[in-house]
Design a protein around this motif. Structure first.
Motif, PDB file in Angstrom:
ATOM      1  N   THR A   1      -0.349  11.090  -2.836  1.00  0.00           N
ATOM      2  CA  THR A   1      -0.687  11.994  -1.570  1.00  0.00           C
ATOM      3  C   THR A   1       0.723  12.346  -1.132  1.00  0.00           C
ATOM      4  O   THR A   1       1.658  11.985  -1.759  1.00  0.00           O
ATOM      5  N   GLN A   2       0.796  12.957   0.301  1.00  0.00           N
ATOM      6  CA  GLN A   2       1.979  13.562   0.414  1.00  0.00           C
ATOM      7  C   GLN A   2       2.974  12.357   0.985  1.00  0.00           C
ATOM      8  O   GLN A   2       2.927  11.574   1.655  1.00  0.00           O
ATOM      9  N   SER A   3       4.331  12.460   0.321  1.00  0.00           N
ATOM     10  CA  SER A   3       5.344  11.827   0.442  1.00  0.00           C
ATOM     11  C   SER A   3       5.997  11.974   2.026  1.00  0.00           C
ATOM     12  O   SER A   3       6.252  13.079   1.952  1.00  0.00           O
ATOM     13  N   LYS A   4       6.421  10.988   2.574  1.00  0.00           N
ATOM     14  CA  LYS A   4       7.049  11.345   3.855  1.00  0.00           C
ATOM     15  C   LYS A   4       8.585  10.441   3.749  1.00  0.00           C
ATOM     16  O   LYS A   4       8.522   9.814   2.932  1.00  0.00           O
TER      17      LYS A   4
ATOM     18  N   SER B   1      11.598   7.601   0.630  1.00  0.00           N
ATOM     19  CA  SER B   1      10.594   8.542   0.740  1.00  0.00           C
ATOM     20  C   SER B   1       9.276   7.733   0.297  1.00  0.00           C
ATOM     21  O   SER B   1       9.650   7.016  -0.772  1.00  0.00           O
ATOM     22  N   GLY B   2       8.425   7.764   0.725  1.00  0.00           N
ATOM     23  CA  GLY B   2       7.077   6.849   0.464  1.00  0.00           C
ATOM     24  C   GLY B   2       5.798   7.561   0.714  1.00  0.00           C
ATOM     25  O   GLY B   2       5.650   8.471   1.512  1.00  0.00           O
TER      26      GLY B   2
ATOM     27  N   GLY C   1       0.712  -1.282   0.058  1.00  0.00           N
ATOM     28  CA  GLY C   1       0.103   0.004  -0.069  1.00  0.00           C
ATOM     29  C   GLY C   1       0.879   1.337  -0.092  1.00  0.00           C
ATOM     30  O   GLY C   1       0.144   2.119  -0.294  1.00  0.00           O
ATOM     31  N   MET C   2       2.089   0.964   0.377  1.00  0.00           N
ATOM     32  CA  MET C   2       3.014   2.381   0.262  1.00  0.00           C
ATOM     33  C   MET C   2       3.874   2.272  -1.080  1.00  0.00           C
ATOM     34  O   MET C   2       4.472   1.217  -1.528  1.00  0.00           O
ATOM     35  N   GLN C   3       3.833   3.429  -1.805  1.00  0.00           N
ATOM     36  CA  GLN C   3       4.597   3.638  -2.987  1.00  0.00           C
ATOM     37  C   GLN C   3       5.808   4.220  -2.823  1.00  0.00           C
ATOM     38  O   GLN C   3       5.865   5.384  -2.277  1.00  0.00           O
ATOM     39  N   VAL C   4       6.819   3.589  -3.030  1.00  0.00           N
ATOM     40  CA  VAL C   4       8.452   3.965  -2.690  1.00  0.00           C
ATOM     41  C   VAL C   4       9.130   4.172  -3.827  1.00  0.00           C
ATOM     42  O   VAL C   4       9.434   3.122  -4.489  1.00  0.00           O
TER      43      VAL C   4
ATOM     44  N   GLY D   1      13.881  -4.105   8.041  1.00  0.00           N
ATOM     45  CA  GLY D   1      12.520  -3.331   7.846  1.00  0.00           C
ATOM     46  C   GLY D   1      11.872  -2.673   8.930  1.00  0.00           C
ATOM     47  O   GLY D   1      10.886  -2.278   8.897  1.00  0.00           O
ATOM     48  N   ASN D   2      12.706  -2.408  10.170  1.00  0.00           N
ATOM     49  CA  ASN D   2      12.276  -1.759  11.182  1.00  0.00           C
ATOM     50  C   ASN D   2      12.324  -0.168  10.852  1.00  0.00           C
ATOM     51  O   ASN D   2      13.654   0.105  10.803  1.00  0.00           O
ATOM     52  N   ALA D   3      11.402   0.459  10.381  1.00  0.00           N
ATOM     53  CA  ALA D   3      11.406   1.684  10.073  1.00  0.00           C
ATOM     54  C   ALA D   3      10.926   2.769  11.084  1.00  0.00           C
ATOM     55  O   ALA D   3       9.869   2.586  11.921  1.00  0.00           O
ATOM     56  N   LYS D   4      11.393   4.124  10.986  1.00  0.00           N
ATOM     57  CA  LYS D   4      11.173   5.199  11.710  1.00  0.00           C
ATOM     58  C   LYS D   4      10.857   6.380  10.820  1.00  0.00           C
ATOM     59  O   LYS D   4      11.498   6.725   9.738  1.00  0.00           O
ATOM     60  N   LEU D   5       9.704   7.177  11.101  1.00  0.00           N
ATOM     61  CA  LEU D   5       9.441   8.304  10.224  1.00  0.00           C
ATOM     62  C   LEU D   5      10.366   9.281  10.823  1.00  0.00           C
ATOM     63  O   LEU D   5      10.590   9.625  11.845  1.00  0.00           O
ATOM     64  N   VAL D   6      10.970   9.960   9.875  1.00  0.00           N
ATOM     65  CA  VAL D   6      11.887  11.196  10.083  1.00  0.00           C
ATOM     66  C   VAL D   6      11.273  12.614   9.721  1.00  0.00           C
ATOM     67  O   VAL D   6      11.940  13.461  10.375  1.00  0.00           O
ATOM     68  N   VAL D   7      10.898  12.601   8.457  1.00  0.00           N
ATOM     69  CA  VAL D   7      10.223  14.042   8.069  1.00  0.00           C
ATOM     70  C   VAL D   7       8.963  13.475   7.558  1.00  0.00           C
ATOM     71  O   VAL D   7       8.726  12.725   6.760  1.00  0.00           O
ATOM     72  N   ASP D   8       8.004  14.593   7.840  1.00  0.00           N
ATOM     73  CA  ASP D   8       6.651  14.295   7.349  1.00  0.00           C
ATOM     74  C   ASP D   8       6.152  15.007   6.219  1.00  0.00           C
ATOM     75  O   ASP D   8       5.150  14.800   5.842  1.00  0.00           O
ATOM     76  N   ARG D   9       7.217  15.389   5.239  1.00  0.00           N
ATOM     77  CA  ARG D   9       6.882  15.975   3.997  1.00  0.00           C
ATOM     78  C   ARG D   9       8.382  16.050   3.476  1.00  0.00           C
ATOM     79  O   ARG D   9       9.080  16.798   3.779  1.00  0.00           O
ATOM     80  N   GLY D  10       8.280  15.239   2.444  1.00  0.00           N
ATOM     81  CA  GLY D  10       9.596  15.255   1.621  1.00  0.00           C
ATOM     82  C   GLY D  10       9.889  14.092   0.766  1.00  0.00           C
ATOM     83  O   GLY D  10       9.195  13.059   0.880  1.00  0.00           O
ATOM     84  N   THR D  11      10.828  14.372  -0.120  1.00  0.00           N
ATOM     85  CA  THR D  11      11.241  13.176  -1.099  1.00  0.00           C
ATOM     86  C   THR D  11      12.758  13.101  -1.382  1.00  0.00           C
ATOM     87  O   THR D  11      13.438  14.196  -0.497  1.00  0.00           O
ATOM     88  N   ASN D  12      13.180  12.032  -1.805  1.00  0.00           N
ATOM     89  CA  ASN D  12      14.608  11.856  -2.347  1.00  0.00           C
ATOM     90  C   ASN D  12      15.723  12.143  -1.046  1.00  0.00           C
ATOM     91  O   ASN D  12      16.352  13.146  -1.040  1.00  0.00           O
ATOM     92  N   PRO D  13      15.444  11.564  -0.304  1.00  0.00           N
ATOM     93  CA  PRO D  13      16.353  11.737   1.027  1.00  0.00           C
ATOM     94  C   PRO D  13      17.835  11.126   0.975  1.00  0.00           C
ATOM     95  O   PRO D  13      17.995  10.056   0.231  1.00  0.00           O
ATOM     96  N   THR D  14      18.675  11.688   1.404  1.00  0.00           N
ATOM     97  CA  THR D  14      20.094  11.079   1.486  1.00  0.00           C
ATOM     98  C   THR D  14      20.523  11.508   3.028  1.00  0.00           C
ATOM     99  O   THR D  14      20.208  12.532   3.657  1.00  0.00           O
TER     100      THR D  14
END
Length: 311
Positions: free
Chosen positions: A283-286, A276-277, A259-262, A294-307
């Motif tokens: 919808t808004q990518s986070k 970013s997914g 259900g998440m588009q990455v 696969g243990n994931a944490k949210l780091v930014v609530d709006r953004g794409t293309n992270p490094t």
């Protein structure tokens, strides 16, 4: 050193006090705030860079300091968190890579005698940068240059094959693909290994030129994003997710939920996976960070293309 051209991009430095003021005055507007996770980010001055609409942002968790670049894309933060590489698109349609020192605000353009090169990727030590470049032979290749603008080379420049999505396997080796095969090169430009992608990950995935492959630190796993058979409402084309394959057993594990588009992935040299997914198409990518399980944490609530930087 080349001086920064204000027509190409603009720099805004957000000090801690300004961030606090913006938060207090506009408590319902989170557009200027980076919501970060202290567990997943380092304590360096700058720990993460990402795209936010038409600008790129480098941010930190310890000082809450941000640097924002307008008119730039493809942010790539150096492993030590001190520099930022990015792509500039000019009005003539040219794409070039620039590198900014985020402390003294100096900038330089990577000089490779070409007007179509983009998407920088730092080597594990931060001494070199790889990127995609459109060669004189009208093919996509991998270019490498040292950060002092010396030692430019195009890998495997004589072959009639397009090579996409470069990443570093180690300080001396890089990988890229042509949608069918995964290639390994040394830094002098020699092709040293070719493997069919299907032999590594199986035949259940679709590969696009933007999909990237990363070896784990120990070389035993391959992390990648690819298209799958999931059907997402409103999405035309394959849904994409992140996977990790054990190269010995060939077992493939999905690291992001259904259900998440990455559509973007970046793996640091210490095996942290930034991506970013969007939970639903369009919808808004986070931005998230994950380990190899696969243990994931949210780091930014709006953004794409992270490094991200090294820890």
């Amino acid at each position: 050193m080349t001086k920064f051209n204000i027509k190409r991009a603009s720099i805004i430095v957000f000090a801690c006090g300004l961030l606090t003021a913006c938060s207090n005055e506009n408590s319902s507007d989170n557009s200027n705030k980076a919501i970060l996770d202290t567990v997943s980010l380092s304590n360096k001055n700058f720990a993460l860079a990402y795209q936010d609409g038409n600008k790129i942002v480098a941010t930190s968790i310890d000082t809450m300091k941000q640097i924002s670049f307008g008119g730039a894309t493809d942010p790539a933060i150096s492993p030590d968190g001190n520099k930022l590489a990015y792509t500039v698109n000019d009005t003539a349609g040219h794409r070039t890579i620039w590198v900014a020192d985020m402390e003294n605000k100096s900038q330089l353009q990577l000089r490779v005698n070409n007007d179509n090169y983009y998407q920088a990727v730092w080597s594990p030590t931060g001494n070199s940068i790889a990127f995609n470049i459109f060669s004189d032979a009208k093919l996509w290749k991998i270019g490498i240059i040292k950060t002092d603008n010396t030692g430019f080379v195009i890998l495997d420049s004589k072959s009639p094959v397009n090579i996409y999505a470069p990443t570093w396997k180690s300080e001396t080796e890089l990988i890229g693909h042509d949608l069918v095969n995964l290639y390994t090169f040394n830094v002098s430009g020699k092709l040293i290994d070719t493997k069919p992608i299907s032999s590594l990950i199986g035949k259940n995935f679709s590969i696009a030129s933007s999909n990237r492959f990363f070896y784990s630190k120990d070389g035993k796993k391959l992390i990648f994003n690819a298209g799958n058979a999931d059907v997402l409402d409103g999405l035309i084309g394959p849904s994409e997710a992140i996977y990790c394959v054990d190269l010995a057993s060939k077992k493939v594990e999905r690291l992001t939920p259904k259900g998440m588009q990455v559509s973007y992935i970046f793996v640091t040299a210490d095996d942290r996976i930034f991506y970013s997914g969007a939970e639903k198409p369009f919808t808004q990518s986070k931005i998230y960070v994950s380990n190899l399980k696969g243990n994931a944490k949210l780091v930014v609530d709006r953004g794409t293309n992270p490094t991200g930087t090294l820890k």
